[in-house]
Design an enzyme around this catalytic site. Structure first.
Site, PDB file in Angstrom:
ATOM      1  CD  GLU A 152     -10.593  -2.829  -6.951  1.00 35.25           C
ATOM      2  OE1 GLU A 152     -10.024  -3.768  -6.358  1.00 35.25           O
ATOM      3  OE2 GLU A 152     -10.138  -1.670  -6.980  1.00 35.25           O
ATOM      4  CG  HIS A 171      -7.226  -7.221  -7.374  1.00 34.00           C
ATOM      5  ND1 HIS A 171      -5.909  -7.535  -7.124  1.00 34.00           N
ATOM      6  CD2 HIS A 171      -7.297  -5.870  -7.372  1.00 34.00           C
ATOM      7  CE1 HIS A 171      -5.217  -6.424  -6.975  1.00 34.00           C
ATOM      8  NE2 HIS A 171      -6.022  -5.384  -7.123  1.00 34.00           N
TER       9      HIS A 171
END
Length: 127
Positions: A26, A80
């Site tokens: 991520e 994100h």
């Protein structure tokens, strides 16, 4: 959706390039500006399980926030990625939301912005 984020397409491409470079981990970063996003600030992800979570490195985050303040810019959003899932807040995203700015999530199905933890969607207007 009364609140909106105004994002130049070139900064969307810059954000997507950052997150693509982080995959399969991520990625995390900040969008900053005045009325619209003017800067993309990638941050290191120091989460213990970066394949399934994100945690912006605290000193890099503080440094970025200090620089924004010095430049007269505001934190407009935190972004994100969910490299293996949808652009929708996970239970962890909801639980760990602390900032009163939109959270922009890039997933396998595109990107969406939300005010968290309440989950209200925020419009992203591409310029």
């Amino acid at each position: 959706m009364s609140q909106a984020l105004y994002l130049p397409r070139r900064l969307l491409r810059e954000t997507e390039a950052h997150l693509k470079g982080e995959a399969p981990r991520e990625g995390v970063g900040l969008w900053a500006g005045r009325r619209e996003v003017e800067r993309v600030i990638p941050l290191p992800n120091v989460h213990p399980s970066p394949l399934t979570g994100y945690l912006a490195e605290p000193l890099a985050l503080l440094k970025a926030l200090r620089e924004l303040e010095e430049e007269g810019l505001a934190l407009l959003a935190i972004y994100h990625s969910h490299p293996k899932g949808p652009a929708f807040p996970s239970p962890t995203d909801l639980k760990e939301a602390r900032w009163r700015v939109p959270y922009v999530i890039f997933g396998t199905d595109g990107f969406r912005a939300f005010l968290l933890p309440e989950g209200r969607e925020v419009e992203v207007v591409l310029l």
